[in-house]
Design a protein around this motif. Structure first.
Motif: not given
Lengths: 235, 235, 235, 235, 235, 235
Positions: C19-30, C141-148
């Motif tokens: 969770p951040t303010a940017s929708p779609g944020s992830v943490v990758i763990t290797q 997310h941007a497609r859902g908001k119509g930006l793309i």
């Protein structure tokens, strides 16, 4: 505590015109501390306040810069910004913005520059107290030239340092007192005795509610004297 | 005022271990606000504290850095230092230094890094509250490795924001409340209820003595809850 | 070679929402390596892609920034850009641009930020692999908001490090392997098994064609597993 | 593809002495591309390689800087570092370090400076190929003055660009070819035909294993010609 | 005084075309001193000269940049601007602006870049003398392409160093003479023998009116020879 | 030419003590131009003059910094270094070094700071003339404290601007004259009437030998008056 003053007695304060290219410039003197305060008008706004093309500006802006001249300290002060100056000039700007109604100076920016000539404690509060006078005098000049129509000045704001030194609450710390203070507080107060900014720090210890109360009493009392000096200097 | 909380009710606070290369790292969560706090030990001192060759160090040092990650705000936050971050990290450093006896960690510097993962108001106070936990856990780890002999930790320090919104004094302002606040104050308090730092600003108006008193009451009450969370998290 | 893994066995990879303010944020763990990947949309283009006034934009843009958090390394990592980070973020940007058809997101810029939480080898390849997922989720997310309007995503791109350690070709080097590697290669591969970027360096020695072939085989095999993880994480 | 050359035919290469204050300076010319390569010896090491007081140095160091002169491009190139130059000079340094045994030049640093006089594609590979000659000539001069005792030079390293343009694999891309290339690869190869660095990027598309193989074949073939030119120029 | 030359005899000067991407580039050689001078046209003006929207530009602009390449000095010269270079490039710019009527190149900026290849004294005067040739050749090229309509070139300007070494007034100081000079003067002179810039400094002593007169005589005499070389090189 | 003064009549000059933390500080006033000159002693040398460990220092050092305060110009002057200030402070430093025998102040650095309070032409020459007084007073103070044993002061150095305005040679150009000048020259002269620095520029035109002679006459005559003012101010 210095033997020369009572703990509740601030240093004598003078605010006098000082000739520069900026109309309204003053030097504020509090004991040995001396700060040159100049203010300049710019018929432009910072980017984030600039209206869209075709629209009129809704507001003006006031900002401040603070710097210590190389000769202001016994050991030469290096030029250039540092973290302390950044913190101080943000404080000065916030407080000065509370002294004017920026909606009454649409499209106009004023930068107040506070350059410390001699640093002997209390330079940030002297910058606020002197800076208001430079700002008010600059606004009067800009009104005379028609750059500002109405009168955006709400009223004087003054600032004073208070602190606890050797267990005693005292007002207007000079460098000697400041360097021994356990608690250090800067208070900015308007002409109605209301607070604009209260910044208290336990430099070497923490402080209690009664101590805080005593320090605020000292600051309120001193602010009345400063505001009287400011009113005379603006005229 | 948000309908979800009473004005005197802070957001729920969690402080949890978070795996990084720095032992003792935690994330503090207050509502949506989340800050990663890490602390690193360095067996060296800043230049102005370094002893002369041949002499032992007399003291240690604690400093802080504050930064918002690009993804922490709805509009991407540009990287790099700015004036606001400088002001905030100086505040965090001052407060955290009040929580330790730096004479008990001679020759050791600790840097506490506060990186905001999600900013929804109160990030500087969350950084202090979480930063103390990272600092205390880091010190415990350094004691385990013999880098620090005694126990420099004096006790928890917590910080909380309070403010006046729509005429109501309230505690722990989220972004929505903060952006509507007339008065905004950050208060850092130790485990005995004494003040370390009080920073109040009349953002849109000035404030009176009774308002200041009410805000300090709210801050003191909230700080007790935070200190209880800190104690559990340090263990 | 580490006793825990076979030379052809990459570390387990997890890509999880964070969770951040940017929708779609992830943490990758290797293994121990962990990277926070966030992506932000901006309805503006860099200057050199901006159309003339009155003309519609023909294309969009994807760029990346890479940084190591101060707590990500055992010895605190100083903040601020350096040559290594510049080189890495240029690589990440090039590879991510290959995963989208930028003509299908005209006028839109996306910045993918890769902030290393814990560095234990392979942070640049983890940034690519996790960065793609953040990018794809951000686009959705941007497609859902119509930006793309359309779907610019061509397909997953994953990256993996391979190298020669003690004469053995192995995949997904952790810090211990990486610091002993004679040859070090980073390979970015798309969902059809085609190369986007191949960067091989003889750190302590040169390498032969057969060695290069063996390393590319390892990378191709590992990339398939990573792309499967990516597909699940995007959903 | 340019009509003037066959796809497998590199531009003619000249490496000639060029008078500067640095002994061993050369200009490498490949078609219109021209790079001034100078090398300077310093009897000091970067901080992280410097031995403890009293101990002898165990190794030397080789580093590189890359810059385009303002007049090197049709539109004037602004001075000062940028991301692309940072990435390129890190590549040049890595490859040149592979050409010398730095343990045989203890306590000595050499900086190879590559300043592009005219940029027409392939400036980073020309910098490597010419830079080796400047480095080898500088080392010979330093040996003559007794600064370096043994012979640290292992053997020539040359670099060449290869790419896929209009579906055709070709070698030594000039600016016109480079700007139309779908795949772009820079390969650094030693005198035994072993790889030091392979950097391939699908600029507009991805590439397959057979394409990669074809490009490496072209690079290997061209590198032999370049190494012959280098051997003559070093003498 | 060097045994090779008489005190009133300048070093032989050659100004020759040098291939770069900037048409008109030259290298000026004076003894061992060599400077690459390139000039680039830009169809834009610096902000303070740019006309208001809708108005035509009234003037053009000429500026200069000066830099020493890392290999130009026996001890490697670090890249990047410094105070000396700033002072020198301001001088070069002022003098070159005196050689053109900038009203005859409205809307056009020309930047003359002087990059020192080998520094053996007199690099700033060589930059002026060679810089004029690059500028005049660049203007001719721009006229051929129609970017400049009329002929803004007024006439050659040349510069020469003179000084007092071991009590003897001499011309065109090389590094050895310059480092022993008591008085050092740089003089820029136009084709009519009029002064554009006179900069004399008593490096180790002060100087008298007769000494000044003798130095100016030497400079005037040498400038005639340089202007003849310039005229041939422009053609 | 201004109607208030004859062309050979400089503006009235005052040099008065000004209270700062640096003993010896003065403000020089020439017409409206006012510059604060402070000087600070440091018991350390710049790196390139520092002796090897164990050896005594052979010399001292004098340097200067020049800056215009934001309020010194009608349009606010932005803070921070620029090319013009760099050029000016190098000039000030060179000239002030000619006024002292630095071998007589071994191990001591003095920085002279010239901060322009009001700029109305001639700020660089006022900085030199006032700067010498601050330097001499600072040295006397340092001798009183035993930091400097002998007397390094050789004698006063003064500087004055001269120029050709509307065809008339005149002295001490104020801003109005300076902005109309065809030729502008700054001359630094010692107490014996010998030159330390002569910097003449044809701003809009070139100048002849007779013009140069006339300007030097004016400068010599004015320098005598300035040196008399300096002698009184040092006492």
């Amino acid at each position: 505590m210095s033997s020369k003053r009572r703990p509740d007695q601030p240093r004598p304060t003078r605010i006098e015109p000082f000739p520069t290219a900026s109309p309204g410039s003053v030097v504020i003197t509090q004991g040995k501390t001396r700060v040159l305060c100049t203010a300049n008008v710019d018929a432009d706004l910072p980017g984030w306040l600039r209206p869209r093309p075709g629209e009129p500006p809704k507001s003006g802006w006031v900002t401040a810069e603070y710097s210590m001249l190389p000769g202001s300290t016994p050991q030469r002060k290096k030029r250039g910004p540092d973290g302390r100056a950044t913190e101080i000039q943000r404080l000065i700007g916030r407080v000065l913005r509370a002294s004017v109604d920026m909606d009454k100076m649409p499209g106009v920016s004023i930068t107040v520059d506070c350059d410390v000539l001699h640093a002997d404690g209390g330079t940030r509060t002297a910058s606020i107290t002197g800076g208001f006078v430079a700002l008010a005098r600059c606004i009067r000049h800009a009104r005379g030239k028609g750059l500002i129509k109405g009168d955006p000045v709400i009223g004087p704001v003054a600032a004073i340092s208070v602190g606890v030194v050797d267990g005693v609450s005292c007002v207007d710390l000079d460098y000697d007192l400041d360097s021994r203070a356990d608690v250090d507080m800067n208070v900015a107060i308007d002409h109605r005795g209301r607070f604009i900014e209260v910044q208290g720090t336990g430099e070497r210890t923490t402080f209690t509610r009664p101590q805080l109360d005593r320090l605020l009493d000292l600051a309120l009392s001193a602010s009345k004297k400063l505001i009287a000096v400011q009113r005379r200097a603006v005229r």
